[in-house]
Design a protein around this motif. Structure first.
Motif, PDB file in Angstrom:
ATOM      1  N   GLN A  52      16.664   5.533  23.971  1.00 44.63           N
ATOM      2  CA  GLN A  52      16.724   5.243  25.428  1.00 44.63           C
ATOM      3  C   GLN A  52      17.386   4.517  25.725  1.00 44.63           C
ATOM      4  N   ASN A  56      18.800   5.180  30.629  1.00 45.63           N
ATOM      5  CA  ASN A  56      18.266   3.678  30.774  1.00 45.63           C
ATOM      6  C   ASN A  56      19.798   3.604  31.544  1.00 45.63           C
ATOM      7  N   LYS A  65      20.530  11.657  30.530  1.00 48.34           N
ATOM      8  CA  LYS A  65      19.120  12.770  31.464  1.00 48.34           C
ATOM      9  C   LYS A  65      19.623  14.089  31.466  1.00 48.34           C
TER      10      LYS A  65
END
Length: 125
Positions: A52, A56, A65
């Motif tokens: 993550q 991010n 992503k």
């Protein structure tokens, strides 16, 4: 015990590729995004938190992503990468004026990078 060791090895490898990617930000010969994609794959199998963290990240999270969702890159990113590889290798080849063996090696590596980048699938709009 083996599962813990396996996860720790994947985390170490993930951070190794993050480090290579960070070096690639400064050194134009090393491509940043492919190293981050490899790190993302290692973290996906070992650490949801680090996975993550990469997704991010404000610098390359969007591209990661997109890669994770569709295995594609934007046309703009693709052309930017092609230009960067061409420019950085051209400068390196000029710096090595008179050293034909090293120049030939750089031309070969550049061609491989350019072909690889060219064959990446682009996002469909």
């Amino acid at each position: 015990m083996n599962q813990i060791l396996y996860k720790n090895i994947l985390i170490i490898l993930g951070w190794f590729f993050v480090l290579l990617g960070m070096i690639g930000i400064v050194l134009p010969v090393l491509p940043t995004t492919p190293f981050m994609i490899v790190a993302l794959a290692f973290f996906a199998k070992s650490s949801p938190r680090f996975h993550q963290m990469l997704l991010n990240n404000r610098l390359f999270g969007g591209a990661l992503k997109q890669w994770e969702d569709s295995k594609t890159v934007s046309r703009r990113s693709k052309y930017r990468a092609l230009l960067l590889v061409f420019a950085s290798f051209s400068i390196s080849i000029m710096i090595l004026h008179g050293k034909l063996g090293l120049q030939a090696m750089l031309v070969t590596i550049a061609i491989i990078f350019l072909i690889f980048i060219w064959h990446l699938k682009e996002e469909v709009m």
